[in-house]
Design a protein around this motif. Structure first.
Motif, short mmCIF file in Angstrom:
data_model
loop_
_atom_site.label_atom_id
_atom_site.label_comp_id
_atom_site.label_asym_id
_atom_site.label_seq_id
_atom_site.Cartn_x
_atom_site.Cartn_y
_atom_site.Cartn_z
N THR A 157 36.70 14.45 -36.16
CA THR A 157 36.36 15.82 -35.77
C THR A 157 36.45 16.73 -36.98
O THR A 157 37.51 16.84 -37.60
CB THR A 157 37.29 16.33 -34.65
OG1 THR A 157 37.18 15.47 -33.51
CG2 THR A 157 36.91 17.74 -34.24
N LEU A 158 35.34 17.38 -37.31
CA LEU A 158 35.29 18.36 -38.40
C LEU A 158 35.39 19.77 -37.80
O LEU A 158 34.71 20.07 -36.80
CB LEU A 158 33.99 18.22 -39.19
CG LEU A 158 33.74 16.84 -39.81
CD1 LEU A 158 32.37 16.81 -40.48
CD2 LEU A 158 34.82 16.49 -40.81
N VAL A 159 36.22 20.61 -38.40
CA VAL A 159 36.45 21.96 -37.87
C VAL A 159 36.17 22.97 -38.98
O VAL A 159 36.80 22.95 -40.04
CB VAL A 159 37.90 22.13 -37.36
CG1 VAL A 159 38.08 23.53 -36.78
CG2 VAL A 159 38.23 21.07 -36.32
N LEU A 160 35.20 23.86 -38.74
CA LEU A 160 34.85 24.94 -39.67
C LEU A 160 35.30 26.25 -39.04
O LEU A 160 34.89 26.59 -37.93
CB LEU A 160 33.34 24.95 -39.93
CG LEU A 160 32.85 26.05 -40.88
CD1 LEU A 160 33.39 25.83 -42.29
CD2 LEU A 160 31.32 26.09 -40.90
N PRO B 267 27.66 16.99 -29.12
CA PRO B 267 27.26 18.40 -29.30
C PRO B 267 28.40 19.23 -29.89
O PRO B 267 29.57 19.05 -29.53
CB PRO B 267 26.91 18.85 -27.87
CG PRO B 267 26.57 17.59 -27.15
CD PRO B 267 27.46 16.53 -27.73
N ALA B 268 28.05 20.12 -30.81
CA ALA B 268 29.06 20.96 -31.45
C ALA B 268 29.68 21.91 -30.43
O ALA B 268 29.00 22.45 -29.55
CB ALA B 268 28.43 21.74 -32.60
N GLN B 269 30.99 22.13 -30.56
CA GLN B 269 31.72 23.06 -29.71
C GLN B 269 32.02 24.34 -30.50
O GLN B 269 32.56 24.26 -31.60
CB GLN B 269 33.04 22.42 -29.22
CG GLN B 269 32.84 21.11 -28.45
CD GLN B 269 32.11 21.32 -27.15
OE1 GLN B 269 32.32 22.32 -26.46
NE2 GLN B 269 31.23 20.39 -26.81
N VAL C 91 33.76 26.25 -35.30
CA VAL C 91 32.83 25.21 -34.87
C VAL C 91 33.53 23.86 -35.02
O VAL C 91 34.06 23.55 -36.09
CB VAL C 91 31.54 25.22 -35.71
CG1 VAL C 91 30.63 24.08 -35.29
CG2 VAL C 91 30.82 26.53 -35.56
N GLU C 92 33.54 23.07 -33.96
CA GLU C 92 34.10 21.72 -33.98
C GLU C 92 32.97 20.72 -33.77
O GLU C 92 32.23 20.81 -32.80
CB GLU C 92 35.17 21.53 -32.90
CG GLU C 92 36.44 22.35 -33.14
CD GLU C 92 37.55 21.94 -32.21
OE1 GLU C 92 37.35 20.97 -31.44
OE2 GLU C 92 38.61 22.58 -32.23
N GLN C 93 32.85 19.78 -34.71
CA GLN C 93 31.83 18.73 -34.63
C GLN C 93 32.52 17.37 -34.57
O GLN C 93 33.12 16.94 -35.56
CB GLN C 93 30.88 18.78 -35.83
CG GLN C 93 29.81 17.70 -35.83
CD GLN C 93 28.80 17.93 -34.72
OE1 GLN C 93 28.10 18.92 -34.70
NE2 GLN C 93 28.74 17.00 -33.78
#
Length: 314
Positions: free
Chosen positions: A33-36, A63-65, A79-81
């Motif tokens: 999980t990548l978090v921006l 889908p991005a959260q 944004v969490e991917q």
């Protein structure tokens, strides 16, 4: 220097998952999980995080959260991917997950900065335990095939497996054909019964969403940045999760300029003037009319259905 304009007070990127202590076997499912996170921007203005992984890994993104919140009178967008990573059999050794760089503009220091997630290395093994078991089964099968044709073991194997297996395959094929035919007939009947109702429902949802986004534009309500991608999704039927993507799909220069002017006034550090709400609403209506005209023009080509049912005009 980046592909996206991100004016903010602070931008960070980090990851969760991939808590791995040893080698990874082919077929294992990993979750990353990548978090921006951006301070001073809502989540709808942040770009999606896309990563190109090496051939030794297959990626299956979700889908991005997106989530926006307030902290000490400041907007925090996130944004969490999440992506499932599956090692490909036949690859072994070290696999490097590439570095991720997100350029952004520091509105406090008035200069460009880059949020960086360093590269990391995974260790892949050559064969999984299931692969070893399959190799052992293959060796047993080879030993059985090596029996003489006239040996009792070979005759017993042929008598016990070949005909029941062929019977089961034919039966399965027949059942599959009947099930596919039944589903096709049922689906066609449902589409014929509900086609007009579904199209009318889609049209009503799009009009309701458009009315709401026009209301926010006219009053310069910040909920406009959340509602704009929602309306564009209902209009175009295409994925749309950011303000930038919405403007790109509508492809209307005047609307893009006024939205950009409002973003600079709302989130930029330098003083800027917000656009007139009435002018912004007019640009929205113009963009919608142009998009519908273009869609009707494309639908006149042979083989393409109309966007709205017969007798219903936008």
């Amino acid at each position: 220097s980046g592909r996206h304009w991100i004016p903010a007070k602070a931008v960070t990127i980090h990851e969760r998952g991939l808590d791995i202590n040893g080698p990874v076997t082919p077929g294992s499912s990993l979750t990353r999980t990548l978090v921006l996170t951006a301070e001073g921007l809502p989540a709808t203005t942040l770009p999606d995080l896309t990563v190109t992984y090496p051939d030794a890994l297959r990626g299956y993104p979700e889908p991005a959260q997106r989530q926006s919140s307030m902290a000490e009178e400041r907007v925090i967008g996130q944004v969490e991917q999440t992506q499932a990573l599956v090692p490909v059999p036949g690859h072994s050794g070290e696999v490097v997950l590439p570095e991720i760089r997100v350029p952004w503009w520091d509105v406090v220091e008035d200069r460009e900065k880059v949020a960086v997630l360093p590269a990391r290395t995974l260790q892949l093994t050559g064969m999984s335990s299931s692969g070893a078991a399959q190799s052992q089964q293959g060796a047993s099968a080879t030993a059985e095939e090596a029996l003489p044709l006239d040996s009792p073991g070979h005759e017993s194997l042929e008598a016990n497996w070949i005909w029941p297996l062929l019977t089961a395959l034919f039966g399965l094929g027949w059942l599959t054909t009947m099930a596919a035919w039944w589903l096709q007939v049922r689906t066609q009947r449902q589409r014929q019964a509900n086609g007009t109702q579904d199209n009318t429902s889609i049209r009503e949802q799009e009009q309701a969403s458009f009315t709401l986004v026009c209301h926010h534009a006219r009053n310069l309500n910040s909920d406009f940045f959340v509602q704009l991608p929602v309306w564009v999704r209902s209009l175009t039927g295409q994925p749309c999760s950011t303000v930038e993507a919405a403007c790109r799909q509508l492809n209307q220069k005047e609307l893009s300029e006024k939205v950009g002017q409002w973003q600079r006034a709302a989130f930029g550090q330098a003083p800027a003037t917000a656009p007139d709400g009435g002018a912004l609403e007019a640009a929205l209506r113009k963009a919608r009319q142009q998009w519908l005209r273009d869609r009707q023009s494309r639908n006149r080509k042979p083989g393409l259905p109309d966007f709205y049912p017969d007798g219903i005009q936008p």
